[in-house]
Design a protein around this motif. Structure first.
Motif, short mmCIF file in Angstrom:
data_model
loop_
_atom_site.label_atom_id
_atom_site.label_comp_id
_atom_site.label_asym_id
_atom_site.label_seq_id
_atom_site.Cartn_x
_atom_site.Cartn_y
_atom_site.Cartn_z
N ALA A 73 0.84 -1.21 0.00
CA ALA A 73 0.00 0.00 0.00
C ALA A 73 0.87 1.25 0.00
CB ALA A 73 -0.92 0.01 1.22
N VAL A 74 0.21 2.36 -0.32
CA VAL A 74 0.83 3.67 -0.17
C VAL A 74 0.03 4.40 0.91
CG1 VAL A 74 -0.51 4.71 -2.06
CG2 VAL A 74 1.58 5.82 -1.28
N GLU A 75 0.74 5.01 1.84
CA GLU A 75 0.10 5.82 2.87
C GLU A 75 0.30 7.29 2.53
OE1 GLU A 75 1.50 4.70 6.74
OE2 GLU A 75 0.35 2.83 6.69
N VAL A 76 -0.79 8.02 2.52
CA VAL A 76 -0.79 9.46 2.27
C VAL A 76 -1.12 10.13 3.60
CG1 VAL A 76 -1.89 11.36 1.04
CG2 VAL A 76 -1.59 9.14 -0.10
N THR A 77 -0.25 11.00 4.06
CA THR A 77 -0.51 11.76 5.28
C THR A 77 -0.44 13.24 4.95
OG1 THR A 77 0.43 10.05 6.69
CG2 THR A 77 0.26 12.26 7.65
N VAL A 78 -1.48 13.97 5.35
CA VAL A 78 -1.51 15.42 5.19
C VAL A 78 -1.60 16.01 6.58
CG1 VAL A 78 -2.76 17.40 4.26
CG2 VAL A 78 -2.54 15.31 2.90
N ARG A 79 -0.66 16.90 6.89
CA ARG A 79 -0.64 17.60 8.18
C ARG A 79 -1.04 19.05 7.95
NH1 ARG A 79 3.14 13.62 9.26
NH2 ARG A 79 2.91 12.80 11.37
N ASP A 80 -1.90 19.56 8.84
CA ASP A 80 -2.29 20.96 8.75
C ASP A 80 -2.33 21.56 10.16
OD1 ASP A 80 -4.89 20.61 9.97
OD2 ASP A 80 -5.67 19.94 8.04
N THR A 81 -2.72 22.81 10.26
CA THR A 81 -2.67 23.53 11.53
C THR A 81 -4.02 23.63 12.23
OG1 THR A 81 -2.98 25.61 10.35
CG2 THR A 81 -0.70 24.92 10.77
N ALA A 82 -5.06 22.97 11.71
CA ALA A 82 -6.38 23.01 12.36
C ALA A 82 -6.49 21.82 13.29
CB ALA A 82 -7.49 22.98 11.31
N ARG A 83 -6.56 22.09 14.57
CA ARG A 83 -6.62 21.02 15.57
C ARG A 83 -8.07 20.63 15.83
NH1 ARG A 83 -6.11 19.45 20.85
NH2 ARG A 83 -4.45 17.93 21.13
N VAL A 84 -8.70 20.06 14.82
CA VAL A 84 -10.09 19.61 14.93
C VAL A 84 -10.21 18.22 14.31
CG1 VAL A 84 -11.13 21.92 14.93
CG2 VAL A 84 -10.72 20.76 12.77
N GLN A 85 -11.05 17.41 14.89
CA GLN A 85 -11.30 16.06 14.40
C GLN A 85 -12.16 16.12 13.14
OE1 GLN A 85 -10.40 12.78 14.05
NE2 GLN A 85 -10.24 12.77 16.27
N LEU A 86 -11.87 15.29 12.16
CA LEU A 86 -12.70 15.20 10.96
C LEU A 86 -13.79 14.18 11.20
CD1 LEU A 86 -10.08 15.09 8.08
CD2 LEU A 86 -11.41 17.02 8.87
N VAL A 87 -14.98 14.50 10.74
CA VAL A 87 -16.11 13.58 10.88
C VAL A 87 -16.84 13.54 9.55
CG1 VAL A 87 -18.25 13.11 12.11
CG2 VAL A 87 -16.33 14.16 13.32
N ALA A 88 -17.06 12.34 9.03
CA ALA A 88 -17.81 12.20 7.79
C ALA A 88 -19.27 12.51 8.07
CB ALA A 88 -17.67 10.78 7.24
N ARG A 89 -19.88 13.25 7.17
CA ARG A 89 -21.29 13.58 7.31
C ARG A 89 -22.12 12.37 6.93
NH1 ARG A 89 -22.70 19.26 4.90
NH2 ARG A 89 -22.23 20.38 6.79
N PRO A 90 -23.34 12.30 7.45
CA PRO A 90 -24.23 11.21 7.04
C PRO A 90 -24.51 11.31 5.54
CG PRO A 90 -25.13 12.42 8.91
CD PRO A 90 -23.93 13.17 8.44
N VAL A 91 -24.71 10.16 4.92
CA VAL A 91 -24.99 10.14 3.48
C VAL A 91 -26.28 10.91 3.22
CG1 VAL A 91 -25.56 8.65 1.54
CG2 VAL A 91 -23.83 7.94 3.19
N ASP A 92 -26.21 11.82 2.27
CA ASP A 92 -27.38 12.61 1.87
C ASP A 92 -27.26 12.89 0.38
OD1 ASP A 92 -29.42 14.38 1.37
OD2 ASP A 92 -28.82 15.83 2.90
N PRO A 93 -27.96 12.10 -0.45
CA PRO A 93 -27.83 12.28 -1.89
C PRO A 93 -28.29 13.65 -2.38
CG PRO A 93 -29.54 10.68 -1.38
CD PRO A 93 -28.88 11.06 -0.09
N ARG A 94 -29.03 14.40 -1.58
CA ARG A 94 -29.49 15.74 -1.98
C ARG A 94 -28.46 16.81 -1.69
NH1 ARG A 94 -34.39 13.96 1.08
NH2 ARG A 94 -33.16 14.92 2.68
N ARG A 95 -27.48 16.49 -0.83
CA ARG A 95 -26.46 17.48 -0.48
C ARG A 95 -25.55 17.72 -1.69
NH1 ARG A 95 -23.92 15.10 3.70
NH2 ARG A 95 -22.16 14.37 2.48
N VAL A 96 -25.33 18.97 -1.99
CA VAL A 96 -24.44 19.34 -3.08
C VAL A 96 -23.07 19.67 -2.47
CG1 VAL A 96 -24.00 21.00 -4.93
CG2 VAL A 96 -26.34 20.25 -4.45
#
Length: 140
Positions: A73-96
């Motif tokens: 495998a290849v591992e991609v790591t992106v580091r940034d300065t925002a100290r917040v957890q990422l959370v996937a939104r619930p699936v919503d096919p109407r969301r653009v």
């Protein structure tokens, strides 16, 4: 095999990151004999694009991208300065828009977010081979 690069965080950083990932995988194959499928290159470019875009939009300051070949495998790591957890939104096919994290999580083997003292690191693991979990369309 590993590489790391600082990205400016401006509009050119997304394309630059995709190109760097493509070249990294090309070198892995050409110089080190690592078997890298065309599918893996495409998925890596997609994941890099989504992760760098997210960091660029939501984090002030510089970004850092690291690429590492580990086993198959290849591992991609992106580091940034925002100290917040990422959370996937619930699936919503109407969301653009705002489906980037959903897309990334659908195509990677593993995904991890680590909060760090100066921000966060987001790591995605992408298979280097052509393993598919579903048969191609039109086959049984």
């Amino acid at each position: 095999m590993t590489t790391a690069v600082a990205l400016s965080g401006d509009g050119t950083s997304i394309g630059e990151a995709r190109d760097l990932a493509t070249e990294f995988l090309r070198r892995a194959g050409a110089d080190h004999g690592v078997a890298v499928s065309a599918r893996a290159v495409d998925l890596t470019r997609l994941v890099v694009s989504e992760l760098v875009t997210n960091a660029r939009r939501h984090a002030p300051g510089p970004l850092r991208m690291e690429l590492r070949i580990t086993d198959d495998a290849v591992e991609v790591t992106v580091r940034d300065t925002a100290r917040v957890q990422l959370v996937a939104r619930p699936v919503d096919p109407r969301r653009v828009g705002q489906h980037g994290l959903e897309i990334v999580m659908a195509v990677v083997q593993a995904f991890q977010v680590r909060l760090e003292p100066t921000g966060k690191s987001v790591t995605a693991r992408i298979a280097l081979g052509d393993r598919r979990t579903d048969p191609p369309p039109g086959t049984s």
